[in-house]
Structure formats: C-alpha cells, structure tokens
Design an enzyme around this catalytic site. Structure first.
Site, PDB file in Angstrom:
ATOM      1  N   ASP A  62       0.797  -1.199  -0.120  1.00 12.93           N
ATOM      2  CA  ASP A  62      -0.039   0.139   0.138  1.00 12.93           C
ATOM      3  C   ASP A  62       0.845   1.320  -0.086  1.00 12.93           C
ATOM      4  O   ASP A  62       1.896   1.203   0.740  1.00 12.93           O
ATOM      5  CB  ASP A  62      -0.874  -0.114   1.280  1.00 12.93           C
ATOM      6  CG  ASP A  62      -1.821   1.035   1.127  1.00 12.93           C
ATOM      7  OD1 ASP A  62      -1.644   2.307   1.300  1.00 12.93           O
ATOM      8  OD2 ASP A  62      -3.256   0.475   1.084  1.00 12.93           O
ATOM      9  N   ILE A  63       0.397   2.167  -0.970  1.00 11.49           N
ATOM     10  CA  ILE A  63       1.318   3.461  -1.007  1.00 11.49           C
ATOM     11  C   ILE A  63       1.133   4.146   0.523  1.00 11.49           C
ATOM     12  O   ILE A  63       2.305   5.115   0.709  1.00 11.49           O
ATOM     13  CB  ILE A  63       0.832   4.491  -2.149  1.00 11.49           C
ATOM     14  CG1 ILE A  63      -0.425   4.863  -2.112  1.00 11.49           C
ATOM     15  CG2 ILE A  63       1.374   3.585  -3.233  1.00 11.49           C
ATOM     16  CD1 ILE A  63      -0.719   5.894  -2.922  1.00 11.49           C
ATOM     17  N   HIS A 130     -10.039  -4.284  -3.586  1.00  8.99           N
ATOM     18  CA  HIS A 130      -8.827  -4.518  -3.184  1.00  8.99           C
ATOM     19  C   HIS A 130      -9.037  -4.846  -1.662  1.00  8.99           C
ATOM     20  O   HIS A 130      -9.698  -4.154  -0.959  1.00  8.99           O
ATOM     21  CB  HIS A 130      -7.836  -3.232  -3.321  1.00  8.99           C
ATOM     22  CG  HIS A 130      -8.520  -2.078  -2.936  1.00  8.99           C
ATOM     23  ND1 HIS A 130      -9.254  -1.258  -3.702  1.00  8.99           N
ATOM     24  CD2 HIS A 130      -7.945  -1.304  -1.816  1.00  8.99           C
ATOM     25  CE1 HIS A 130      -9.549  -0.303  -3.120  1.00  8.99           C
ATOM     26  NE2 HIS A 130      -8.837  -0.131  -1.914  1.00  8.99           N
ATOM     27  N   LEU A 131      -8.436  -6.081  -1.192  1.00 10.13           N
ATOM     28  CA  LEU A 131      -8.461  -6.510   0.112  1.00 10.13           C
ATOM     29  C   LEU A 131      -7.130  -5.906   0.872  1.00 10.13           C
ATOM     30  O   LEU A 131      -5.896  -5.867   0.456  1.00 10.13           O
ATOM     31  CB  LEU A 131      -8.253  -7.898  -0.002  1.00 10.13           C
ATOM     32  CG  LEU A 131      -8.015  -8.682   1.181  1.00 10.13           C
ATOM     33  CD1 LEU A 131      -9.281  -8.392   2.389  1.00 10.13           C
ATOM     34  CD2 LEU A 131      -7.629 -10.439   1.043  1.00 10.13           C
ATOM     35  N   HIS A 132      -7.304  -5.359   2.050  1.00  8.61           N
ATOM     36  CA  HIS A 132      -6.244  -4.761   2.920  1.00  8.61           C
ATOM     37  C   HIS A 132      -5.918  -5.805   3.668  1.00  8.61           C
ATOM     38  O   HIS A 132      -6.753  -6.480   4.409  1.00  8.61           O
ATOM     39  CB  HIS A 132      -6.698  -3.453   3.571  1.00  8.61           C
ATOM     40  CG  HIS A 132      -7.249  -2.287   2.680  1.00  8.61           C
ATOM     41  ND1 HIS A 132      -6.135  -1.428   2.654  1.00  8.61           N
ATOM     42  CD2 HIS A 132      -8.323  -1.658   2.392  1.00  8.61           C
ATOM     43  CE1 HIS A 132      -6.463  -0.245   1.815  1.00  8.61           C
ATOM     44  NE2 HIS A 132      -7.830  -0.550   1.505  1.00  8.61           N
TER      45      HIS A 132
END
Length: 170
Positions: A62-63, A130-132
């Site tokens: 993740d950015i 999107h899955l975190h």
C-alpha cells in the site's frame, strides 16, 4: 437497460461510478479500465512494490501503509467494489485471503495480529476491488485504527463479506 458511466477525474486517481444497477455486470466483463490505477499496476504501466502475481491476482505494498505490513490484494479482473461481488466469486475472495496470508507470513508479519478487510463505497479510494492486509494491528496509529475499523460503515471484514455472499441469491 444500458449502464451510464461517468468518469470523474480527480488527481491522482480517477473514480468510476455507475448509475445503473446493471452497470456492475457490465463492469465485471471488463478486465482493464484505462483510468484505473490498479489496472495500470496489473498491466505494468504504473509502479508498485509487488510481492505476488498470478493469473487471478496481484499483491503489492500500500502506498500509505497503516502499519509495518500493509498490502493490497487486487483481482486482475476489474471488479468495482464489494457491492459488485456475487456468490460465484466466493472462491476468488478465498484465494485473495489465502494468498495474502501466505505473503504476510513470508514477509514476517504476525498472522495473529492481522486485519483483513475491504472499504465500502463510497469510502473506497480506488474503484477496483482490493483487500487490505494489515499487520501488526496493535501498532496502527489511532487514525489508522479508525480508518480500518472492522465492520463499520466504511470498512468491513472478510468474514462479513463472505457471510453476505453466502446468503445472496446471485
């Protein structure tokens, strides 16, 4: 009924909205959206620190990480968000979860101090499912703990999504 798609450019990511309930099915058949940053990462047109990639998904850092290990597991098929999922996509979600846990373990993350979940529209910053994967949860800041609060109006656990899909008729 035809989906009406409006693209609103907001730097750095374009958001894609549909105002037709059939729009989600139309989106599912599209594998790449030209304005989607995640589609660009998948195609290699945008940079990312990639940890895993196969024919179904990509997992990258993740950015704006909420903790030491914060990854995103993204299906290669362009699915706008969790509300666009159907019961037949449960295996995809299970694959995202399993591979995410494997990547986290390979990177030295603590599987016992992990949060896996999805942001709910309109709180998802990118309109591509999107899955975190976040670990350690115990080291998240107060703000990050709030942003990734499980089963809130804005963020939901994988268990809750799977339960919802199991009960769905589609």
């Amino acid at each position: 009924m035809t989906a009406v798609i409006t693209i609103v450019n907001k730097s750095p990511v374009s958001r894609i909205f549909t105002n037709s309930f059939r729009g989600a099915k139309t989106f599912r058949s599209i594998t790449k959206m030209s304005n989607c940053i995640f589609c660009k990462i998948i195609s290699g047109d945008a940079p990312a620190e990639i940890f895993h990639q196969d024919d179904k998904m990509i997992i990258f850092k993740d950015i704006k990480p909420a903790s030491k290990h914060h990854f995103l597991a993204v299906p290669k098929e362009h699915i706008p968000n969790v509300n666009s999922l159907s019961k037949n996509q449960i295996p995809l979600i299970n694959d995202l979860i399993a591979k995410s846990k494997q990547v986290l373990a390979d990177k030295g993350g603590n599987l016992d101090d992990t949060r896996l979940g999805f942001h709910l529209p309109p709180f998802n910053s990118v309109s591509h499912l999107h899955l975190h994967i976040i670990s350690p949860v115990s080291e998240m800041s107060f703000i990050s703990s709030f942003v990734f609060k499980p089963n809130s109006w804005w963020f939901t656990s994988v268990d809750q999504i799977l339960e919802k899909l199991e009960k769905s008729k589609l």
